[in-house]
Design a protein around this motif. Structure first.
Motif, PDB file in Angstrom:
ATOM      1  N   LEU A 290     -13.530 -46.809   0.152  1.00 24.76           N
ATOM      2  CA  LEU A 290     -14.760 -47.111   0.912  1.00 24.76           C
ATOM      3  C   LEU A 290     -14.547 -47.001   2.417  1.00 24.76           C
ATOM      4  CD1 LEU A 290     -16.247 -50.023  -1.218  1.00 24.76           C
ATOM      5  CD2 LEU A 290     -17.219 -47.735  -0.859  1.00 24.76           C
ATOM      6  N   TYR A 293     -15.078 -43.405   2.837  1.00 29.24           N
ATOM      7  CA  TYR A 293     -16.443 -42.959   2.490  1.00 29.24           C
ATOM      8  C   TYR A 293     -17.372 -44.167   2.414  1.00 29.24           C
ATOM      9  CZ  TYR A 293     -13.958 -38.725   1.142  1.00 29.24           C
ATOM     10  OH  TYR A 293     -13.164 -37.605   1.158  1.00 29.24           O
ATOM     11  N   PRO A 294     -17.803 -44.701   3.582  1.00 30.05           N
ATOM     12  CA  PRO A 294     -18.639 -45.913   3.547  1.00 30.05           C
ATOM     13  C   PRO A 294     -20.007 -45.672   2.904  1.00 30.05           C
ATOM     14  CG  PRO A 294     -18.046 -45.285   5.818  1.00 30.05           C
ATOM     15  CD  PRO A 294     -17.460 -44.256   4.917  1.00 30.05           C
ATOM     16  N   SER A 295     -20.466 -44.419   2.895  1.00 34.29           N
ATOM     17  CA  SER A 295     -21.741 -44.145   2.232  1.00 34.29           C
ATOM     18  C   SER A 295     -21.498 -43.179   1.071  1.00 34.29           C
ATOM     19  CB  SER A 295     -22.728 -43.536   3.228  1.00 34.29           C
ATOM     20  OG  SER A 295     -23.795 -42.992   2.496  1.00 34.29           O
ATOM     21  N   GLU A 297     -23.904 -42.160  -1.172  1.00 37.72           N
ATOM     22  CA  GLU A 297     -25.174 -41.681  -1.747  1.00 37.72           C
ATOM     23  C   GLU A 297     -25.099 -40.261  -2.305  1.00 37.72           C
ATOM     24  OE1 GLU A 297     -27.991 -42.494   1.416  1.00 37.72           O
ATOM     25  OE2 GLU A 297     -27.300 -44.565   1.135  1.00 37.72           O
ATOM     26  N   GLN A 298     -24.308 -39.415  -1.642  1.00 41.19           N
ATOM     27  CA  GLN A 298     -24.279 -37.992  -2.029  1.00 41.19           C
ATOM     28  C   GLN A 298     -23.117 -37.652  -2.959  1.00 41.19           C
ATOM     29  OE1 GLN A 298     -26.882 -36.320  -1.158  1.00 41.19           O
ATOM     30  NE2 GLN A 298     -27.562 -38.042   0.107  1.00 41.19           N
ATOM     31  N   GLU A 319     -23.114 -51.010  -4.200  1.00 39.60           N
ATOM     32  CA  GLU A 319     -23.566 -51.590  -2.911  1.00 39.60           C
ATOM     33  C   GLU A 319     -23.495 -50.577  -1.779  1.00 39.60           C
ATOM     34  OE1 GLU A 319     -21.405 -55.145  -1.884  1.00 39.60           O
ATOM     35  OE2 GLU A 319     -22.042 -56.085  -3.780  1.00 39.60           O
ATOM     36  N   HIS A 320     -22.569 -49.624  -1.910  1.00 45.76           N
ATOM     37  CA  HIS A 320     -22.424 -48.597  -0.866  1.00 45.76           C
ATOM     38  C   HIS A 320     -23.221 -47.339  -1.186  1.00 45.76           C
ATOM     39  CE1 HIS A 320     -19.341 -50.313   1.907  1.00 45.76           C
ATOM     40  NE2 HIS A 320     -19.309 -51.179   0.926  1.00 45.76           N
ATOM     41  N   GLY A 321     -24.244 -47.485  -2.013  1.00 46.49           N
ATOM     42  CA  GLY A 321     -25.237 -46.425  -2.177  1.00 46.49           C
ATOM     43  C   GLY A 321     -24.983 -45.435  -3.291  1.00 46.49           C
TER      44      GLY A 321
END
Ligand SMILES: Cc1cc2nc3c(=O)[nH]c(=O)nc-3n(C[C@H](O)[C@H](O)[C@H](O)COP(=O)(O)OP(=O)(O)OC[C@H]3O[C@@H](n4cnc5c(N)ncnc54)[C@H](O)[C@@H]3O)c2cc1C
Ligand code: FES
Length: 340
Positions: A290, A293-295, A297-298, A319-321
């Motif tokens: 994390l 890669y904090p996000s 979504e993709q 939680e991180h999408g």
């Protein structure tokens, strides 16, 4: 009594025989629903019962909450229909013909990979066809009817050899047999291939792979197959272990990253003594992922290893999408010791 199940998204229908679970019946009739442990411990077979009633079966206390049950969520590996059902379950598209079989095999190699991991190579009978997807696992069938699950650590190859990476469990019945008494040429029996932990090839999302300990085994198979098939989507592998010794094929993972521009590798240690000179990442492997890669979504995430790692990472990644449908995992639960 035989009951009918309708999958609400596709309209596909199958019958559940007396004493079968919904998952068993789906697999028997060729419909693949996400699943892993089949003993009610990992939660990957959760789905919503839209109509009809079920016997929920037995499962680990915290894996299905009262709130979820009130919402109609059930574990399909434990659910027995009490009437016809409509179920809202994701179906997994499997491009190849995969048949779950019971087969004999012979131990052809035992190679100690470190102090507590044994590499076990199994040879299948020559006249037997065994198709599987890289990442799937098998159940070794013990003489007394119990079973033990192990991921296949190599991509399918000519000649049909299967490689397993077995961690010795303190006081473990079968893993200690492997270390203490098993010999080359011994015969075993197994059922497989099992599970829905394999690379989704119909996606173009960047791939994050996370392994804890021998959770490296199915990830190795997935990476090997991706390299063979020339899949060049970005892949970043995080491998968490206690000490450097526990990264039992570290050199192989480093080699992938050197040889292939699209592959990255980050080993992570949780127990580092100042005197052993480790200059890499430290801490919990999912925290390190994390931090990179904090996000999410993709992305698409594939993870395997000990249940506490899987549970912590599952919650944190959502939680991180990370969309739930892009998270694939095998949690290395131990056997419930129900006869096969
Ligand atoms: C889908 C799946 C894939 C798996 N793939 C692998 C793999 O590739 N490599 C691998 O090494 N393991 C893997 N496992 C875990 C493996 O199945 C167990 O470690 C094994 O069944 C232990 O067998 P045993 O007879 O030695 O231990 P048992 O005799 O069943 O257990 C003895 C005691 O040890 C504890 N125990 C058992 N297993 C574990 C464990 N894994 N972690 C912590 N405590 C435990 C239990 O509390 C039990 O009381 C996988 C599990 C699953 C569900
Ligand atoms: S809880 Fe059903 S497959 Fe693990």
């Amino acid at each position: 009594m035989v009951f009918q199940v309708t999958l609400s998204k596709s309209g596909n229908q199958f019958n559940v025989e007396e004493s079968e679970t919904v998952l068993d019946a789906a697999l028997r009739t060729g419909y693949v629903i996400p699943y892993s442990c089949r003993i009610g411990s990992c939660g990957s077979c959760k789905a919503r019962i839209v109509s009809g009633s079920i016997d929920y079966g037995e499962y680990e206390g915290n894996i299905l909450t009262e709130v979820e049950r009130a919402q109609g969520i059930a574990l399909l590996c434990q659910a027995h229909p009490l009437e016809d059902l409509v179920v809202d379950a994701r179906e997994v598209a499997v491009s190849e013909e995969i048949e779950i079989k019971m087969l004999p095999c012979r131990v052809v190699r035992l190679e100690q990979l470190n102090h507590d991991v044994m590499g076990l190579s199994l040879k299948l009978p020559q006249n037997q066809q065994f198709n599987y997807l890289a990442g799937q696992y098998i159940d070794i069938l013990l003489r007394d009817g119990r079973r033990r699950s192990f991921s296949i650590a190599n991509a399918p190859k000519e000649g049909g050899e299967l490689e397993l990476h077995v961690r010795r469990v303190p006081d473990g019945f079968f893993t200690n047999q492997i270390f203490n008494t098993m010999k080359e040429r011994d015969l075993l029996r197994f059922q497989g291939p099992l599970g829905t932990f394999f690379l989704r090839q119909d996606s173009d999302r960047p791939i994050l792979l996370m392994a804890g300990g021998t959770g490296f085994a199915p990830i190795k198979a997935i990476v090997e197959q991706a390299i063979e098939k020339d899949i060049t989507r970005p892949m970043h592998l995080f491998w968490g272990a206690r000490t450097e010794h526990d990264l039992y094929l570290d050199e192989m993972a480093r080699y992938w990253a050197v040889q292939h521009e699209h592959i990255n590798y980050t080993p992570v240690l949780s127990e580092v003594e100042p005197e052993n000179g480790w200059s890499g990442e430290t801490g919990w492997v999912h925290d390190v992922l994390l931090a990179h890669y904090p996000s999410l979504e993709q992305h698409e995430v594939y993870m395997s290893g000990p249940p506490p790692m899987i549970d912590a990472a599952h919650a944190a990644f959502l939680e991180h999408g990370l969309p739930d449908e892009h998270l694939y995992y095998d949690s290395f639960e131990f056997s419930a010791d129900v006869p096969a």
